[in-house]
Design a protein around this motif. Structure first.
Motif, short mmCIF file in Angstrom:
data_model
loop_
_atom_site.label_atom_id
_atom_site.label_comp_id
_atom_site.label_asym_id
_atom_site.label_seq_id
_atom_site.Cartn_x
_atom_site.Cartn_y
_atom_site.Cartn_z
N UNK A 121 0.70 -1.06 0.00
CA UNK A 121 0.18 0.05 0.17
C UNK A 121 0.51 1.28 0.02
N UNK A 122 1.98 1.64 0.05
CA UNK A 122 2.94 2.20 0.69
C UNK A 122 3.92 2.73 -0.67
N UNK A 123 3.51 1.55 -1.65
CA UNK A 123 4.23 1.48 -3.27
C UNK A 123 4.99 2.91 -3.91
N UNK A 124 3.71 3.74 -3.44
CA UNK A 124 4.20 4.84 -4.06
C UNK A 124 5.29 5.53 -3.07
N UNK A 125 5.23 6.13 -2.46
CA UNK A 125 7.03 6.23 -1.16
C UNK A 125 8.08 5.53 -2.12
N UNK A 126 7.42 3.97 -2.34
CA UNK A 126 9.11 3.43 -2.35
C UNK A 126 9.32 4.48 -3.78
N UNK A 130 13.21 6.54 -4.31
CA UNK A 130 14.12 5.46 -5.35
C UNK A 130 14.35 6.94 -6.40
N UNK A 131 13.66 7.84 -6.76
CA UNK A 131 14.64 9.36 -7.26
C UNK A 131 14.85 10.01 -6.37
N UNK A 132 14.53 9.98 -4.87
CA UNK A 132 15.52 10.82 -3.95
C UNK A 132 16.95 10.25 -4.05
N UNK A 133 17.01 9.10 -3.91
CA UNK A 133 17.68 8.21 -3.86
C UNK A 133 19.13 8.44 -4.94
N UNK A 526 15.95 9.13 5.24
CA UNK A 526 14.35 9.38 5.94
C UNK A 526 14.83 10.37 7.58
N UNK A 527 16.37 10.08 8.07
CA UNK A 527 16.33 10.56 8.98
C UNK A 527 16.89 11.76 8.77
N UNK A 528 17.30 12.26 7.83
CA UNK A 528 18.08 14.47 8.17
C UNK A 528 17.54 15.08 7.13
N UNK A 529 16.04 14.56 6.23
CA UNK A 529 15.81 15.16 5.42
C UNK A 529 14.58 15.28 6.02
N UNK A 530 14.55 16.10 6.86
CA UNK A 530 13.38 17.09 7.57
C UNK A 530 12.14 17.53 7.37
N UNK A 531 12.89 18.46 5.84
CA UNK A 531 11.50 19.51 5.68
C UNK A 531 11.03 19.06 4.22
N UNK A 550 6.88 13.10 6.60
CA UNK A 550 6.28 12.57 7.72
C UNK A 550 5.44 11.59 7.29
N UNK A 551 5.35 11.78 5.50
CA UNK A 551 5.05 10.48 4.99
C UNK A 551 6.10 8.80 4.84
N UNK A 552 7.15 9.34 5.04
CA UNK A 552 8.04 8.59 4.83
C UNK A 552 9.37 8.43 5.42
N UNK A 553 9.00 8.89 6.63
CA UNK A 553 10.00 8.88 8.09
C UNK A 553 10.58 7.48 7.93
N UNK A 554 8.94 6.86 8.43
CA UNK A 554 8.80 5.07 8.61
C UNK A 554 8.41 4.49 8.62
N UNK A 555 9.02 4.24 6.76
CA UNK A 555 7.93 3.50 6.08
C UNK A 555 9.58 2.37 5.66
#
Length: 651
Positions: A121-126, A130-133, A526-531, A550-555
């Protein structure tokens, strides 16, 4: 009144024998020296590896006669000994060609890490991650870093990278650094191929005094302290700093405490497993599992359980039915870092600041059977040495053999000519030499030439070249050499595929190293990109994403190494599919330009959007033909008439 006596807190307070850091602080000893001694033992245990790496590097880059041999009880370099014999130390660098071929295979794969959310259900965050990485990899120039790391992996069999977060070039981001293996040390008790059983590792840094102050000086007092510790490096007062105390250059000099250049500041970074008692907690109400320090028990467990008991009693629940936080006491092993000077000073220390709860290093050793490292280059050094020896021997034999030696009997020497005149006339074009009539039985002048080519060296050399390809697995097809006359294309492709198969274990091992590094990159992001941020991969219009912490931090993400979408073959296939969809009118021209890879896509798409905005505002777009402009005007007049009719009907 008698004066009260004050006792030291370290003597009257109970010592914590369970907390390793607190126990070390309570002993009164200099903890830095204890950590330095342990780190130095691990660094010295890697001396054999550093020597093997230096030898492999020399053979890779052409310094192939630098091995020492014993001659008359003295150790001399092979090259110096060959020169003392009046010969030339010839070499034919086959190892460099082999390494370049493997690097070409690695680059041609064009693989990249891709994130996949464990929860579908969280595949869109994946896809977003991937793009951020990929953007972070472009920021760190990871394509070049990984290629050079692959070369290091082939030469030494050991590769290290450092993943950290901080300031660089006035930019705060997640960074990746290449770590030279000579400056890295690791626990020599480690035997796990994955490196999961490592308990101590670190790196030796040689930095300028300005870099040192930028990292560890937070006020004037810190600056003064660093100035006293590194007085020579601060004042640049060491003359001839690249020379030791006896005036000899320190080439290839490695020491744990003393830098090669005395104008640099030696800082030793140590990451070590420490232990302390903690509680492992399980909140059965929401399924969370976490651990806390002993001192935090009341805040996170005791008060929460009492509040739940009170709420459960108000709701009439049985005591055994109230979901309480369950705790288990245990000895926790965690990562603790030290930044030390060679003089026993602790510049900084603390528990790991990373939420992945590990050290910032990523490393891979090959093959690491029983803790041993054997590089790809080391397998063919013997064949390279024997090839060089045969070439040098061939050259020596040809130079030492007779080539056109003239045998001139003294009885044949004419009057008025010396033997030097005979030699000059013999070598001259159309020269004429007068000789006396020899007596019966006297030999005439003759030239002697010795054919020294057919003595078996050529066969031995060809055999060694064949051994070289068989041992390394890098044959002519993988190097791009043309096949023999009449060879079929399928056979040539099969030979190249077989060679790639022989390198598959090496390439997949390095891919696992890339995957481990990308995993730590994702954790740091996930830890340091806080904005919230907007990311766009250069050259890919469809990869514009918005990162919401807020949405991706705990994925929880799983990473895989897949073929890159930036290869020409992939782009050609994608363009063909998009063109077929466009021909059957399944997609619009805007979708074709956004998702396709065309050199004119950005400019054409911008032009289409600009014309659409002008039409929506009722303006006449620039560059339209008169017929199309008339049709647009008629369409606009018709829309106006329809709107007026609707208004009249409503009235």
């Amino acid at each position: 009144m008698a004066k009260k006596k004050l006792h030291k807190a370290s003597r009257v307070m109970p010592k914590s024998e369970l907390d390793s850091v607190a126990r070390a602080k309570s002993t009164g000893r200099n903890r830095a020296f204890d950590v330095l001694w342990e780190a130095q033992q691990y660094w010295q245990a890697m001396e054999t590896f550093r020597q093997d790496r230096e030898r492999n590097k020399n053979y890779t880059y052409g310094r192939q006669w630098d091995d020492y041999i014993c001659v008359d009880g003295k150790m001399v370099k092979e090259e110096d000994y060959i020169k003392s014999q009046g010969n030339v130390a010839l070499k034919n660098n086959l190892i460099r060609r082999m390494v370049q071929a493997v690097l070409g295979v690695y680059r041609s794969q064009a693989k990249e890490p891709t994130c996949t959310a464990r929860d579908r259900d969280e595949q869109k965050y994946g896809e977003t991650m991937s793009t951020v990485l990929q953007c972070n990899m472009q920021l760190n120039r990871m394509t070049e870093i990984n290629a050079r790391c692959m070369e290091e992996f082939l030469i030494s069999g050991f590769v290290v990278q450092r993943k950290w977060y901080g300031w660089r070039n006035d930019k705060l981001d997640c960074w990746t650094d290449y770590v030279q293996p000579n400056n890295f040390f690791i626990d020599n008790n480690m035997r796990d191929f994955r490196g999961w059983d490592v308990s101590c590792l670190g790196e030796v840094h040689d930095i300028s005094f300005e870099e040192l102050c930028g990292r560890f000086a937070h006020n004037e007092a810190d600056y003064s302290r660093l100035s006293e510790i590194y007085a020579h490096a601060r004042d640049k007062a060491v003359v001839g700093a690249t020379y030791d105390y006896f005036g000899y250059p320190l080439q290839g000099y490695f020491d744990f405490l003393v830098p090669r250049d005395l104008t640099r500041c030696r800082v030793i970074e140590v990451w070590r497993k420490e232990s302390k008692p903690r509680y492992r907690c399980h909140d059965v109400n929401n399924g969370d599992v976490f651990k806390i320090d002993i001192a935090d028990y009341e805040e996170f467990v005791g008060s929460v359980n009492r509040e739940r008991l009170r709420e459960g009693a108000e709701l009439g629940m049985e005591p055994g039915e109230i979901p309480l936080i369950q705790c288990e006491w245990f000895i926790d092993s965690y990562w603790y870092y030290y930044y030390l000077t060679p003089f026993g000073d602790i510049l900084d220390e603390g528990e790991t600041p990373y939420e992945h709860k590990s050290h910032p290093y990523v490393f891979k050793a090959y093959p690491f059977i029983d803790g041993e490292i054997h590089s790809f280059v080391s397998n063919v050094i013997d064949q390279q040495r024997y090839t060089n020896r045969l070439i040098t021997m061939y050259d020596w034999i040809m130079r030492a053999s007779a080539k056109g030696v003239l045998l001139f009997p003294e009885e044949c020497l004419p009057k008025g000519m010396s033997i030097e005149d005979i030699a000059d006339e013999w070598a001259r074009f159309n020269g004429v030499i007068m000789i006396k009539q020899p007596k019966t039985g006297t030999a005439l002048p003759q030239q002697v030439a010795n054919n020294c080519t057919q003595i078996g060296i050529t066969e031995l050399l060809n055999m060694q070249l064949k051994f070289f390809e068989d041992i390394s697995g890098v044959n002519g097809a993988l190097q791009g050499k043309p096949g023999y006359s009449g060879m079929s294309a399928s056979l040539y492709n099969q030979q190249a595929q077989n060679a790639t198969t022989s390198l598959l274990d090496l390439l997949d091992t390095f891919s696992s190293f890339i995957k481990d590094g990308a995993t730590k990159d994702v954790k740091n992001i996930q830890q340091f990109y806080d904005t919230p941020r907007v990311f766009n991969i250069a050259g890919k219009n469809s990869a514009i994403v918005e990162y919401d912490p807020r949405k991706i931090r705990d994925v929880e993400f799983d990473l895989s190494i897949v073929e890159s979408t930036s290869t020409p073959a992939y782009r050609a296939i994608a363009n063909d599919i998009l063109m077929k969809l466009f021909e059957v009118q399944a997609i619009s021209v805007e979708q074709l330009l956004e998702h396709g890879d065309f050199p004119f896509a950005d400019k054409l798409l911008q032009s289409i959007k600009s014309q659409r905005e002008q039409l929506e505002k009722g303006q006449m777009p620039d560059g339209l033909s008169p017929e199309l402009a008339q049709q647009v005007q008629q369409g606009a007049n018709m829309q106006a008439a329809q709107k007026a009719h609707q208004m009249l009907m409503a009235a």
